[in-house]
Design an enzyme around this catalytic site. Structure first.
Site, short mmCIF file in Angstrom:
data_model
loop_
_atom_site.label_atom_id
_atom_site.label_comp_id
_atom_site.label_asym_id
_atom_site.label_seq_id
_atom_site.Cartn_x
_atom_site.Cartn_y
_atom_site.Cartn_z
N HIS A 21 -9.09 2.62 -2.12
CA HIS A 21 -7.66 2.31 -1.98
C HIS A 21 -7.17 1.52 -3.19
CE1 HIS A 21 -3.88 1.53 -0.21
NE2 HIS A 21 -4.18 0.57 0.62
N CYS A 48 0.83 -1.22 0.00
CA CYS A 48 0.00 0.00 0.00
C CYS A 48 0.85 1.26 0.00
CB CYS A 48 -0.92 -0.01 1.21
SG CYS A 48 -1.64 -1.63 1.52
N CYS A 70 -13.55 -0.29 7.19
CA CYS A 70 -12.60 -0.81 6.20
C CYS A 70 -12.73 -0.02 4.89
CB CYS A 70 -12.88 -2.28 5.91
SG CYS A 70 -13.09 -3.30 7.40
#
Lengths: 386, 117
Positions: free
Chosen positions: A335, A86, A209
């Site tokens: 994301h 990430c 999340c």
């Protein structure tokens, strides 16, 4: 060491980019950044591209040369993909910074990209889990959400807070995301919605999340003494740090603090001479609500144990003590793993230029924090407008 | 009943302990590491219940994973599957007993008997 300045930025929206390939979205973001900088593509001396799992998800590797050729960059330049889960986008930015500050290049294009939503959930889950230490910890069935759930459980135990406090991060970030056209989710949620949401990995629920997404973002970095030639709104990179954490939860000396973040921040603060109290706006890695809580403490904005209460009390909203994730963060934007770090830099540059859709008034100094793996790697960049 | 015969790695040169497998000692750099069995009191340090697993574990959900500390060797912690039965719920600080290792790594179960204080 030479100064490094951001002179151009570009980003696609983050979300489900139906029918658009990895190559297409990366090309668009890079072209936007090049056009924004007002440079010729032949001015670019190197290209760093952050990406995590394009090989598994869309069966495409060697993507730095691929995107460079899509853009028609010069053939005498180095085009390199970097990977740190990430944190891949943040690492790409820092490598561009290093090349210019070290005097090897004058202008560097950095970018991040990920294409996720065309692959099945199972493929995504398996691919994302490849960022864990599989030989040691992945085999137990622990996942990235599971890792942050372990952190959340311990955090509540040590500091006597509840999920009400931790999940207030989701309410704030989703509210911020409403105004951001690049965010995947643009609807507010209430604390009640979050606390009644589907249980995903105890104690974290659905809204705790961040969602997977497609997306790409890019920046043109330039030696500081040339920046005025190209742009009226140069953003200087005052500090750039990268830290190494552990690759497993069981090796962490302290489960409620990410060592990689602490180290990256230490380097960036030292290089820049900036202190946490000087920072006007922050984009940090809120892959889960608890991550923002731990990050804001590790970055020095709150004492250990205060982060969740600070979010609950509104101290991290726009207008609060320190506005965190006015873009909506990963929880709203989504994301696209390899793109996230570059996307965060994009958002802070918009803030410091005074051009953000959810503007923090008079923001002059911004901090960007990107985190990869189960606490394995982190970058911190400190930016200032001239 | 404390946990018995937990396999860990020990550096033969400097006596540092690790969760297997470790290919070199991070303290002294030695590659002389051996598996030894240790006993002691094992406690839940943190825990979670996985409901969305990697595909290979799809038929096992929900399952509990915990970080388990061994009191006798500070700094040594195990990411483990923990079995809970009946009313006995997993909580930080509760004692667990080592039941063995398999392809998923360490396994513990919540200690039965007297309720925890």
């Amino acid at each position: 060491m030479r100064g490094v300045t951001i002179i151009g930025i570009g980003s696609t929206p983050f979300g489900v980019l139906e029918g658009k390939s990895l190559k297409e979205i990366a090309t668009i973001a890079c072209l936007d950044a090049i056009n924004d900088a007002g440079i010729d593509k032949n001015d670019i001396d190197a290209f760093y591209l952050g990406n995590y799992i394009s090989g598994i998800l869309v069966n495409q590797e060697t993507i730095a040369p691929l995107i460079a050729n899509s853009l028609g960059l010069r053939k005498d330049i180095a085009c390199t993909k970097v990977e740190g889960a990430c944190c891949s986008g943040g690492i790409a930015c820092r490598h561009g910074f290093l090349l210019i500050s070290g005097g090897f290049c004058d202008i560097v294009l950095v970018a991040g990209v990920e294409k996720m939503t065309s692959a099945s959930t199972e493929k995504n889950t398996a691919a994302i889990a490849s960022g864990m230490d599989w030989e040691q910890e992945g085999k137990t069935g622990l996942t990235f959400p599971g890792f942050f759930a372990l952190v959340a459980q311990r955090y509540m135990y040590e500091y006597g807070c509840k999920m009400d406090h931790i999940s207030s991060v989701c309410v704030k970030n989703r509210s911020n995301g409403v105004k951001n056209p690049r965010a995947r989710f643009r609807k507010e949620v209430t604390l009640e919605d979050v606390l009644k949401g589907k249980q995903i990995v105890d104690p974290l629920r659905l809204h705790d999340c961040c969602p997977v997404s497609d997306g790409a973002a890019a920046l043109v970095l330039c030696r500081s003494d040339w920046a005025d030639k190209f742009t009226k709104k140069p953003i200087d990179i005052l500090g750039a740090g990268q830290g190494l954490g552990t690759s497993t939860a069981y090796e962490m000396p302290n489960l409620v603090s990410i060592g990689a973040t602490v180290e990256a921040a230490r380097q960036a603060y030292k290089m820049s001479g900036i202190k946490p109290g000087d920072v006007d706006v922050v984009e940090l890695h809120d892959c889960f609500s608890i991550a923002e809580v731990v990050d804001c403490e590790d970055l020095g904005f709150f004492e250990k144990g205060r982060g969740a209460f600070a979010a609950f009390d509104g101290e991290t909203r726009i207008g609060g003590k320190i506005p965190i994730n006015p873009s909506g963060g990963l929880l709203s934007k989504g994301h696209p793993v390899g793109a996230t770090g570059a996307g965060q830099m994009y958002e802070i540059c918009k803030q410091l230029r005074g051009e953000h859709e959810n503007q923090v008034k008079d923001a002059e100094i911004g901090l960007v924090h990107n985190l990869g793996g189960s606490g394995a790697v982190s970058t911190v960049h400190i930016l200032r407008r001239r | 009943m404390a946990s018995k015969n937990i396999p860990v790695m020990r550096c033969q040169k400097c006596n540092s302990y690790y969760v297997p497998v470790k290919y070199s000692c991070n303290s002294c750099g030695s590659r002389e590491l051996e598996i030894v069995k240790v006993d002691g009191t094992t406690l839940i340090y943190s825990h979670t219940t996985i409901r969305i697993p990697p595909e290979v574990y799809r038929d096992q959900v929900p399952y509990d994973i915990a970080l388990v500390i061994l009191q006798e060797i500070p700094g040594l912690m195990f990411t483990s599957r923990v079995m809970c039965s009946g009313e006995n719920k997993i909580e930080i600080g509760k004692e667990v007993v080592f039941t063995g290792t398999d392809e998923l790594g360490y396994r513990f179960e919540l200690k039965r008997g007297m309720p925890d204080v």
